[in-house]
Structure formats: structure tokens, C-alpha cells
Design a protein around this motif. Structure first.
Motif, PDB file in Angstrom:
ATOM      1  N   ASN A 147       0.834  -1.210   0.000  1.00  0.00           N
ATOM      2  CA  ASN A 147       0.000   0.000   0.000  1.00  0.00           C
ATOM      3  C   ASN A 147       0.870   1.261   0.000  1.00  0.00           C
ATOM      4  O   ASN A 147       0.599   2.229   0.693  1.00  0.00           O
ATOM      5  CB  ASN A 147      -0.952  -0.032   1.212  1.00  0.00           C
TER       6      ASN A 147
ATOM      7  N   ASN B 147      -8.022   0.233  -0.600  1.00  0.00           N
ATOM      8  CA  ASN B 147      -6.813   1.034  -0.386  1.00  0.00           C
ATOM      9  C   ASN B 147      -6.386   0.993   1.088  1.00  0.00           C
ATOM     10  O   ASN B 147      -5.996   1.990   1.679  1.00  0.00           O
ATOM     11  CB  ASN B 147      -7.049   2.478  -0.850  1.00  0.00           C
TER      12      ASN B 147
ATOM     13  N   ASP C 143      -6.404   3.826 -10.501  1.00  0.00           N
ATOM     14  CA  ASP C 143      -6.465   4.268  -9.111  1.00  0.00           C
ATOM     15  C   ASP C 143      -5.615   3.390  -8.195  1.00  0.00           C
ATOM     16  O   ASP C 143      -5.009   3.884  -7.239  1.00  0.00           O
ATOM     17  CB  ASP C 143      -7.914   4.303  -8.638  1.00  0.00           C
ATOM     18  N   VAL C 144      -5.560   2.079  -8.491  1.00  0.00           N
ATOM     19  CA  VAL C 144      -4.696   1.204  -7.694  1.00  0.00           C
ATOM     20  C   VAL C 144      -3.234   1.622  -7.891  1.00  0.00           C
ATOM     21  O   VAL C 144      -2.472   1.728  -6.929  1.00  0.00           O
ATOM     22  CB  VAL C 144      -4.896  -0.280  -8.066  1.00  0.00           C
ATOM     23  N   ASN C 147      -2.352   4.593  -6.074  1.00  0.00           N
ATOM     24  CA  ASN C 147      -2.548   4.422  -4.630  1.00  0.00           C
ATOM     25  C   ASN C 147      -3.611   5.398  -4.096  1.00  0.00           C
ATOM     26  O   ASN C 147      -3.467   5.996  -3.028  1.00  0.00           O
ATOM     27  CB  ASN C 147      -1.202   4.627  -3.901  1.00  0.00           C
TER      28      ASN C 147
END
Lengths: 210, 210, 210
Positions: A147, B147, C143-144, C147
Motif C-alpha cells: 500500500n 486502499n 487508481d490502484v 494508490n
């Protein structure tokens, strides 16, 4: 342009690249003490870093991942990850060696990915794409799992660019009918040396402009 | 070692496991009110949690995901996710039941993943790897989509370890020529019981050391 | 219900959709100046946004990604991404045009994904699932990689719902034996118009309730 044949990279070379990448991933993960990763978490990061590029390559090429066909791939990544975690402090003292080995692994993963794409019949641009993904994919997955911002996309030291340069050399040689037994070592050398020069002299891509 | 044959798990058992996992995912997601997920977002989280492990398994094994072959898989996950969202407050009051059902789902997903890997001809270590990914993959994807730090990698209650233990039992029995009609239920029981004992007594893996 | 045949979407239409999505992705990414993405990072975001949905579709359908079969797919995405980055300020002034083109790309990706799923023999619900993933998958991956919270799961303007509506129309027409030459344009129109009306009038799904 040659019809590419699969090439035999000695297994110990491939294993060394996987091991170095997994070791790297575990050392990197062990730097985030506040994250409270447990042993399993570090093992996951290590395996993902060492084998993730190959998994992405084989999923994109629509074939069974090579790392699932024999026991030693995952075992190598696992052992290297645990080693990296337990001996992180020692390895940090020889980080120049880790940087050199990592640059070598980058070159090798890129060359293996590009070659596999050629063997699957992909044209130039997709083969380059697959080659770069194979080279940097492990780091991508590592950062997504942690992350964290994905380091390879940020201003740094030509990590992906070095992989792309080696892949382009290999593809160019292939168009010129030069066999993989010559183009693969040269491709690995181009990526490794370019990466190490970038680290040494602080070369980087310009930041995006507005 | 036996050549593994596909086994028939009754569909309602598989559906129950998917439903429980999706319910779990939606309840978990509904805890983050500040995230402003909409109905679609919660449905995505639910489906991802319930079916994500199976998707990863089938992508790794290079086959069409089973959840795409019939309508009821996705519908089950979707209905369970919406149920979880609307009744989250009620379900939180019977969280011991959710924990028990989730431990059962963990065991079942792990056994199904390991079995599928054996049927695909994978050796011991990769079959274990695929089994564990099938068991914990839904939670992985849930956390990436939210996330959030990936909970299964952090100090917790032997979630992945319980899945691995069940998978190892199944693989060991297979090496000893014991049929899946025996090894699958035992594998599910090992995972479920180990997970519940870990929750009850607070067992966990050591945090990574430096 | 018809047996679906692959349909020929003119390549320039497909290319336009990929280009618009990549442009969008790069413009979006260039808004985060504090992230210090470099040129490679923006290129990755652009390619991922433009081609990510198709990659997910083809990986789920267990086939070689179409974007890897010819050079122009990746090149189109790359050029559009660089254009989006360098001209972001100009494009932001015509953001109504980008919104319109993006709604069109959403409709087209959804229809192509749903059609590909039908051609692969998937039943109604999985075909709908694959259609929606194809339409919104690029934004997911974007978006991943950045982050960031995944925007399509949050309270917004019926992005995924518009894609689902178009996909359902296409699937319903197919059940009613209406050919793809009619159902595809209608499906694209439904998605595009619904999306644009939602943006214009601020329609959104209710936030998840507790």
C-alpha cells in the motif's frame, strides 16, 4: 526477423535472479517496522517481488506460470525472503552488492520476458511491453501489497528505462536475424550497465510537467 | 501419489462459502463510513471478497474462471453483499457466528484451491501456494480495492497459516494415496479448527524482527 | 438467443476509445503534482487506463490480450498519454468535450466486453460482469497504481451503472434474437446518454447505509 526459439538460461542464473529480487523485497519490507508485517507477510512480499514479474508475464501470455511447474521457484523466493528479513541489517551494510545484483536481475528478467513474448509470436511493441513488465512487475506488486506509492513510476534512477533499453536491443537484434545466444547476453549487459550508471551518476527522467 | 480427480463438492456448500465471504466483505467495507462507498462500491467489495480467491486460482491455473460459467456464483455473492450492507448492525451482534462460518469458508476455499491445483498437475509447493492464494485471495483483493493495508499480511490470528496447514494435510494425504473423499473433509476441519483456536486463544505469528 | 458472432468494430472507433481513455488517465494523473510521477509513470498510468479494461477482459476470458497482438494498441495509448500530460492545461479548458468522449468510450468498452463474453459462451450474469469490468477496469487499475481510493466505487455520477445499463440492453436484445449490428450501437447510446445525463443533472447512487 528470426522465428525465436526458447533459449535455455541455466537454472542457477534464473534462480539467482529470483533470489536476489526476493531478498531485495524482504529487506525493503523490513524497513517499515510500523507496518507490523508478520512472518507470513514478509514471505508474501518476498515471493511477490521475486516471482511477480514472471507471473504477470505468463498471465499476459495466457500460459501456466512457469513458477508453478516446479517446486524450486517458490522455495527459492521463500528462502531468500526469510534470509533477507533475518539478515536485513547485515545486507544493508553491503547495499552496493545488492544494487549490482539487482541490476543484473533486472536485465535478466527483462531479457527472459522479451524472449518469451517473441516465442509467443508477439510483435515488437507488445514484446517490449511484456519485457518491461516482467522486469519491473515484481516491484509493482510489492508496492501495491505494501500500500505504498509505486516506486518505479516516480522520479528515480532509470529503472524501467534501463529495462526497456535492454529489451529494445534484444528486439532490434532479432529483427536483424541475430540469434538469442548473442542478443540475450548483450541485452542483459545493456540494462545492467545503464542502471548502474544511472545510480552512480544520479541520472533520472524529467518529472512530469504541467 | 494419486492422480487427483476433480471432486464434487455439493453446490450448496460452495455457495455457502461464497456467500459467507461476500457477507463478511460487505460488513467489513460498511465499517468505513468516511469512505463514502456507494451501493455499487459495496457490491464490488462483496463480489471481490467472495469470488476473488477463485478468480486468482483460475487465472493462475490458466483456465476460464468457474464463477463465469454459471449465473448463480456472481448472484450469490451480490445478494450476500447487499444483505451484509443492509443488515451490518444485526450481523455485528452475532459476530461469533460470522467468525465460525468464515473459518469454514477459509477451509473450504483452501481445499478447493489445492484440489484444483492437483488436478492441473501442479507439484507440492505450487499446489500449496495456489491453495493458500485461493483461501486468502478474496481478502487480499478486498483490501487492495479499499486502499487499506492488507490485513492477512499483518500480525493477526493465523489466518493464512491455518489455510496452509489444511492444504499441507491434503497434499500429504494425496502423497500417501489417500483419496480426496477423505482428505478434503479432514483438510477443511484442520483449517477451520486451527483458525478458531487461534482466534479464541490469541495465537499469532511473531512480528518480523530486525 | 442468438449464438453471438464476433463483430467488426472499425479500428478507428476502437482506437479513439483507447486514446480518449489514455488521455483522460494522463490528465488525471498530472493533477497530482506532489506525487512526482516521472514520464514513465505517466505513460504507465495512460496505458493502464486505456488498455486496462481490455487486459482484464481478456485475462478473465482466458485468452491472449488483443492489445498484445498488434503494435498500434499500445502505441495509441502511449501517444495519447504523453499528449494528455503535455497539454493537460489546454484539455482542462475543454473538459466538456473530454467528458463526452469519455462517456462514449465507456459505452464502447462496455459493449465490446459484453460481446466478447457472449462470443466466449458466457451466460447472462457473467457476461454483464465482464462487460462492466471492461468498461470501468481501466479506471480501477489507474487508481490502484496511483494508490488512490477507487473513484468508481464511490458516490459519483452513475459511471458503472451506465455501463451496466448498456450491457443489460445488449444482453436482453441478444436473448430476443436481435443481432449485434443493432444491439451494439443501441447499447453504446444507452450508456453514453445515461452517463451524460447523470453528469448534467447530478444523479448518483445512494451512499451505503448502516
Amino acid at each position: 526477423m528470426l522465428i525465436a526459439e526458447p533459449i535455455d538460461v541455466p537454472e542457477w542464473v534464473n534462480g539467482l535472479a529470483i533470489g536476489v529480487a526476493s531478498l531485495q523485497g524482504a529487506i525493503y519490507a523490513s524497513g517499515f517496522r510500523d507496518r507490523k508485517l508478520d512472518l507470513f507477510g514478509v514471505a508474501v512480499i518476498g515471493i511477490a517481488t521475486g516471482l511477480g514479474g514472471g507471473f504477470l508475464r505468463d498471465i499476459l501470455l495466457n500460459r501456466l506460470p512457469i513458477a508453478l511447474t516446479e517446486n524450486w521457484y517458490i522455495l527459492t523466493a521463500l528462502v531468500a525472503a526469510l534470509l533477507g528479513m533475518f539478515l536485513a541489517r547485515i545486507f544493508r551494510r553491503i547495499d552496493w552488492l545488492i544494487t549490482v545484483l539487482d541490476a543484473l536481475a533486472l536485465g535478466l528478467f527483462g531479457a527472459l520476458g522479451t524472449t518469451a513474448a517473441l516465442v509467443s509470436g508477439l510483435p515488437f511493441v507488445p514484446a517490449l511491453f511484456v519485457g518491461v513488465i516482467t522486469a519491473v512487475g515484481g516491484g509493482f506488486i510489492r508496492d501495491v501489497l505494501l500500500n505504498m506509492p509505486i516506486s518505479v513510476m516516480h522520479v528515480g534512477s532509470l529503472y524501467a528505462i534501463a529495462a526497456a533499453a535492454g529489451s529494445i536491443v534484444l528486439l532490434g537484434f532479432n529483427e536483424a536475424n541475430i540469434g538469442l545466444e548473442y542478443s540475450v547476453p548483450i541485452s542483459v549487459a545493456v540494462t545492467t550497465i545503464l542502471r548502474l550508471l544511472a545510480v552512480r551518476f544520479g541520472w533520472s527522467l524529467p518529472e512530469q510537467r504541467m
